[in-house]
Design an enzyme around this catalytic site. Structure first.
Site, PDB file in Angstrom:
ATOM      1  N   ALA A 147      39.586 106.375 -60.733  1.00  0.00           N
ATOM      2  CA  ALA A 147      40.294 107.619 -60.405  1.00  0.00           C
ATOM      3  C   ALA A 147      41.199 108.031 -61.558  1.00  0.00           C
ATOM      4  O   ALA A 147      41.228 109.201 -61.955  1.00  0.00           O
ATOM      5  CB  ALA A 147      41.098 107.448 -59.115  1.00  0.00           C
ATOM      6  N   GLU A 196      49.101 101.308 -67.151  1.00  0.00           N
ATOM      7  CA  GLU A 196      48.346 100.265 -66.424  1.00  0.00           C
ATOM      8  C   GLU A 196      49.122  98.953 -66.458  1.00  0.00           C
ATOM      9  O   GLU A 196      49.488  98.471 -67.521  1.00  0.00           O
ATOM     10  CB  GLU A 196      46.957 100.091 -67.056  1.00  0.00           C
ATOM     11  N   ASN A 232      39.921  97.706 -59.169  1.00  0.00           N
ATOM     12  CA  ASN A 232      38.834  97.407 -58.228  1.00  0.00           C
ATOM     13  C   ASN A 232      37.552  98.131 -58.622  1.00  0.00           C
ATOM     14  O   ASN A 232      36.463  97.703 -58.255  1.00  0.00           O
ATOM     15  CB  ASN A 232      39.205  97.849 -56.800  1.00  0.00           C
ATOM     16  N   THR A 233      37.700  99.228 -59.364  1.00  0.00           N
ATOM     17  CA  THR A 233      36.519 100.018 -59.722  1.00  0.00           C
ATOM     18  C   THR A 233      35.473  99.168 -60.417  1.00  0.00           C
ATOM     19  O   THR A 233      34.285  99.224 -60.096  1.00  0.00           O
ATOM     20  CB  THR A 233      36.931 101.186 -60.652  1.00  0.00           C
ATOM     21  N   GLY A 268      25.802 100.946 -55.570  1.00  0.00           N
ATOM     22  CA  GLY A 268      25.465 102.203 -56.223  1.00  0.00           C
ATOM     23  C   GLY A 268      26.507 103.257 -55.936  1.00  0.00           C
ATOM     24  O   GLY A 268      27.620 102.948 -55.531  1.00  0.00           O
ATOM     25  N   HIS A 312      34.780  93.325 -45.328  1.00  0.00           N
ATOM     26  CA  HIS A 312      33.382  93.391 -45.763  1.00  0.00           C
ATOM     27  C   HIS A 312      32.665  92.165 -45.210  1.00  0.00           C
ATOM     28  O   HIS A 312      33.186  91.056 -45.295  1.00  0.00           O
ATOM     29  CB  HIS A 312      33.322  93.406 -47.297  1.00  0.00           C
ATOM     30  N   GLU A 368      26.281  94.914 -50.744  1.00  0.00           N
ATOM     31  CA  GLU A 368      25.558  95.484 -49.627  1.00  0.00           C
ATOM     32  C   GLU A 368      24.139  95.894 -49.994  1.00  0.00           C
ATOM     33  O   GLU A 368      23.248  95.935 -49.165  1.00  0.00           O
ATOM     34  CB  GLU A 368      26.315  96.765 -49.254  1.00  0.00           C
ATOM     35  N   ARG A 426      21.226  93.896 -48.784  1.00  0.00           N
ATOM     36  CA  ARG A 426      20.702  94.158 -47.437  1.00  0.00           C
ATOM     37  C   ARG A 426      19.854  95.417 -47.436  1.00  0.00           C
ATOM     38  O   ARG A 426      18.803  95.470 -46.817  1.00  0.00           O
ATOM     39  CB  ARG A 426      21.855  94.256 -46.430  1.00  0.00           C
ATOM     40  N   ARG A 457      29.893  98.332 -42.194  1.00  0.00           N
ATOM     41  CA  ARG A 457      30.600  97.085 -42.502  1.00  0.00           C
ATOM     42  C   ARG A 457      31.422  96.559 -41.337  1.00  0.00           C
ATOM     43  O   ARG A 457      31.479  95.345 -41.108  1.00  0.00           O
ATOM     44  CB  ARG A 457      31.519  97.314 -43.699  1.00  0.00           C
ATOM     45  N   HIS A 490      38.432  93.984 -47.925  1.00  0.00           N
ATOM     46  CA  HIS A 490      37.705  94.619 -49.018  1.00  0.00           C
ATOM     47  C   HIS A 490      38.280  95.957 -49.476  1.00  0.00           C
ATOM     48  O   HIS A 490      38.343  96.240 -50.662  1.00  0.00           O
ATOM     49  CB  HIS A 490      36.252  94.809 -48.597  1.00  0.00           C
ATOM     50  N   HIS A 491      38.682  96.787 -48.539  1.00  0.00           N
ATOM     51  CA  HIS A 491      39.078  98.149 -48.937  1.00  0.00           C
ATOM     52  C   HIS A 491      40.153  98.630 -47.979  1.00  0.00           C
ATOM     53  O   HIS A 491      40.086  98.369 -46.786  1.00  0.00           O
ATOM     54  CB  HIS A 491      37.863  99.074 -48.865  1.00  0.00           C
ATOM     55  N   GLU A 533      41.738 105.038 -54.240  1.00  0.00           N
ATOM     56  CA  GLU A 533      42.005 104.166 -53.090  1.00  0.00           C
ATOM     57  C   GLU A 533      43.454 104.231 -52.620  1.00  0.00           C
ATOM     58  O   GLU A 533      43.756 103.868 -51.488  1.00  0.00           O
ATOM     59  CB  GLU A 533      41.599 102.719 -53.418  1.00  0.00           C
ATOM     60  N   ARG A 575      34.997 102.633 -44.422  1.00  0.00           N
ATOM     61  CA  ARG A 575      34.361 103.272 -45.585  1.00  0.00           C
ATOM     62  C   ARG A 575      32.897 102.872 -45.680  1.00  0.00           C
ATOM     63  O   ARG A 575      32.549 101.705 -45.536  1.00  0.00           O
ATOM     64  CB  ARG A 575      35.075 102.881 -46.883  1.00  0.00           C
ATOM     65  N   ALA A 597      33.026 104.828 -52.342  1.00  0.00           N
ATOM     66  CA  ALA A 597      34.291 104.741 -53.076  1.00  0.00           C
ATOM     67  C   ALA A 597      34.144 105.285 -54.492  1.00  0.00           C
ATOM     68  O   ALA A 597      35.015 105.999 -54.992  1.00  0.00           O
ATOM     69  CB  ALA A 597      34.807 103.303 -53.111  1.00  0.00           C
TER      70      ALA A 597
HETATM   71  P1  ADP Z   1      40.684 103.480 -57.928  1.00  0.00           P
HETATM   72  O1  ADP Z   1      39.370 102.972 -57.480  1.00  0.00           O
HETATM   73  O2  ADP Z   1      41.374 104.305 -56.921  1.00  0.00           O
HETATM   74  O3  ADP Z   1      40.616 104.085 -59.289  1.00  0.00           O
HETATM   75  P2  ADP Z   1      41.403 100.869 -58.997  1.00  0.00           P
HETATM   76  O4  ADP Z   1      41.784  99.681 -58.222  1.00  0.00           O
HETATM   77  O5  ADP Z   1      40.070 100.877 -59.631  1.00  0.00           O
HETATM   78  O6  ADP Z   1      41.599 102.160 -58.054  1.00  0.00           O
HETATM   79  O7  ADP Z   1      42.450 101.128 -60.159  1.00  0.00           O
HETATM   80  C1  ADP Z   1      43.832 101.166 -59.914  1.00  0.00           C
HETATM   81  C2  ADP Z   1      44.550 100.644 -61.132  1.00  0.00           C
HETATM   82  O8  ADP Z   1      45.947 100.869 -60.980  1.00  0.00           O
HETATM   83  C3  ADP Z   1      44.368  99.151 -61.332  1.00  0.00           C
HETATM   84  O9  ADP Z   1      43.911  98.891 -62.629  1.00  0.00           O
HETATM   85  C4  ADP Z   1      45.775  98.590 -61.085  1.00  0.00           C
HETATM   86  O10 ADP Z   1      46.068  97.436 -61.844  1.00  0.00           O
HETATM   87  C5  ADP Z   1      46.636  99.756 -61.490  1.00  0.00           C
HETATM   88  N1  ADP Z   1      48.008  99.686 -60.926  1.00  0.00           N
HETATM   89  C6  ADP Z   1      48.348  99.315 -59.672  1.00  0.00           C
HETATM   90  N2  ADP Z   1      49.688  99.349 -59.515  1.00  0.00           N
HETATM   91  C7  ADP Z   1      50.207  99.751 -60.701  1.00  0.00           C
HETATM   92  C8  ADP Z   1      51.524  99.965 -61.181  1.00  0.00           C
HETATM   93  N3  ADP Z   1      52.593  99.750 -60.413  1.00  0.00           N
HETATM   94  N4  ADP Z   1      51.683 100.374 -62.458  1.00  0.00           N
HETATM   95  C9  ADP Z   1      50.603 100.576 -63.273  1.00  0.00           C
HETATM   96  N5  ADP Z   1      49.342 100.372 -62.875  1.00  0.00           N
HETATM   97  C10 ADP Z   1      49.121  99.971 -61.605  1.00  0.00           C
END
Ligand code: ADP
Length: 446
Positions: free
Chosen positions: A15, A34, A42-43, A49, A239, A252, A255, A276, A379-380, A409, A419, A424
């Site tokens: 995102a 970050e 999580n991405t 897919g 999950h 998934e 399956r 799920r 999981h989510h 997320e 979900r 996602a």
């Molecule tokens: P999405 O699928 O919504 O993009 P992700 O889990 O893939 O979500 O990515 C969210 C990112 O945000 C992760 O890399 C996570 O480490 C980062 N993150 C979470 N909390 C913080 C924070 N307080 N400051 C900076 N980055 C953060």
């Protein structure tokens, strides 16, 4: 350190990168914050897919999965809790997301299925998250977008009722202040924060999680602190197929490619391709609350991610069904009967005792046979910050908080109470892009 940018994006997952690229390409200066030492969140763990409807790939294959079918399937799967406007927007922009990613070089390999399908595979069944992050990070680098790693956002800065930046803690404990004209929150969910998920769902205490360690819900806390409303926050997805010793999610897609589930008695017990929540409940209802996911060499050939599972050492393998049953510790006669009954239904395309009527293309006939022991895991997190279709963050008073956008997320409403697997990736790209476009527009007007 103090910085000034047009748009600050918090979180370097799918995102956040989608938002940053759109904002930068709209002419704004952008920085991504970050907290972890690496991008992807999580991405990057997304193993299946990407779902979408009425796409160029479906049109070319002559198998169109319609927007209305996609909408209804997601709404039904989400127990009707999904926000109708967000879901409609999600569905109608799913093919645009596929087009955009195709333009960024995403290697789609839309499958050879007999039925119209929503899932778009990449790299011949390789994990979609790695491929998505590959194209997004390449584009961001080309665009000159700065990513500040090991910088943890702690507080949204507000000025005159508008989001105006973020206060962070840097690598050495130093304060990093980023002043911005608009803020995009893309920090992901809270599936790795047991305190937070048991606050909303006490019965999930002790569950393993498939999430990356940074999925601690910081964004939810930061948004709430500046008056954001939350929606569906107690909607947490478990999950059904998580290998418990490694917390590795077994995709998934296995399956959907033809795998079945077998319980401790060697019996099949459920329609494996239901959602799920339902499949998780069915596994938990089995003796000792676990099951094996069972497949053959044909499935392994389709899904290259299985090689990863094999390398992690938790895949049982045998040239015969009886031999595999012995390794699984289940009754071999029950096991053979379960597989043969399933195979007969799969070949006929009908008559499955558990009502499975999709993903029947591959009866389990090609040895060796494989099994992975699984049980459910967190999981989510479907719930989160409340947004509208412009990804504006909505306050508890029901109005958008100016300059404050959220996607991915960390938000709630799109997935309702459950979900759908493969939704996602679409969610984070569709709404991440909007957050980038809208924040750029807002910043440009200030
Ligand atoms: P999405 O699928 O919504 O993009 P992700 O889990 O893939 O979500 O990515 C969210 C990112 O945000 C992760 O890399 C996570 O480490 C980062 N993150 C979470 N909390 C913080 C924070 N307080 N400051 C900076 N980055 C953060």
């Amino acid at each position: 350190v103090t910085m000034d940018v047009d748009v600050v994006v918090i979180g370097a997952g799918g995102a956040g990168f989608s938002a940053a690229i759109e904002a930068k390409e709209a002419g704004r200066s952008v920085v991504i914050i970050e907290k972890m030492p690496l991008v992807g969140g999580n991405t990057i763990k997304g193993s299946g897919g990407m779902n979408a409807s009425e796409t160029q790939y479906q049109k070319r294959a002559g198998k169109i999965y319609t927007n209305d079918t996609f909408y209804q399937y997601t709404m039904d799967g989400g127990h009707g809790l999904n926000d109708p406007a967000l879901l409609r927007f999600f569905v109608e922009n799913s093919s645009g997301a596929v087009d955009w990613l195709t333009g960024l070089g995403m290697n789609y390999t839309f499958g050879n299925y007999t039925t119209a399908q929503r899932s778009h595979a990449v790299n011949n069944g390789g994990p979609v998250g790695i491929e998505l992050m590959r194209v997004l990070t390449a584009r961001a680098e080309q665009d000159g977008i700065q990513v500040m790693l090991e910088t943890k956002a702690e507080e949204i800065i507000m000025k005159n009722g508008q989001a105006a930046g973020v206060r962070c803690v840097g690598k050495t404990g130093n304060t990093v202040t980023v002043n911005a004209k608009a803020v995009v929150l893309a920090t992901g969910g809270f599936g790795a924060n047991e305190d937070l998920f048991t606050k909303y769902r006490p019965e999930l205490k002790g569950y393993v999680t498939t999430n990356h360690p940074g999925a601690t819900g910081d964004g939810i806390v930061m948004a709430e602190a500046v008056g954001a409303d939350l929606t569906d926050i107690e909607q947490i997805q478990i999950h059904p197929t998580v290998e418990q010793s490694t917390s590795e999610l077994v995709s998934e897609s296995l399956r959907r490619d033809g795998s079945i589930l077998i319980n401790a008695d060697g019996n099949r017990f459920y329609n494996e391709i239901l959602t799920r929540d339902k499949v998780s409940a069915a596994v938990l209802a089995q003796p000792d609350s676990y099951a094996y996911i069972v497949f053959d060499q044909n499935v392994r050939n389709i899904r290259s991610i299985i090689n990863t599972y094999v390398s992690r050492g938790f895949v049982l393998e045998d040239p015969t069904l009886e031999g595999l049953a012995a390794k699984m510790g289940v009754n071999p006669a029950n096991f053979r009967k379960s597989v043969e009954t399933w195979n007969a239904a799969a070949k006929a395309g009908a008559g499955d005792p558990f009502g499975r009527d999709e993903a029947m293309e591959n009866p389990l006939v090609n040895p060796p046979y494989y099994a992975i022991k699984i049980a459910p895991g967190v999981h989510h997190t479907m719930g989160g910050v409340k947004i509208n279709t412009n990804t504006e963050v909505i306050s508890t008073r029901g109005a958008p908080i100016p300059g404050f956008y959220a996607a991915g997320e960390v938000t709630g409403g799109i997935h309702g109470g459950n979900r759908i697997g493969g939704n996602a990736i679409t969610d984070i790209v569709v709404f991440g892009r909007v957050a980038g476009q809208q924040s750029a527009k807002f910043a440009g007007a200030r």
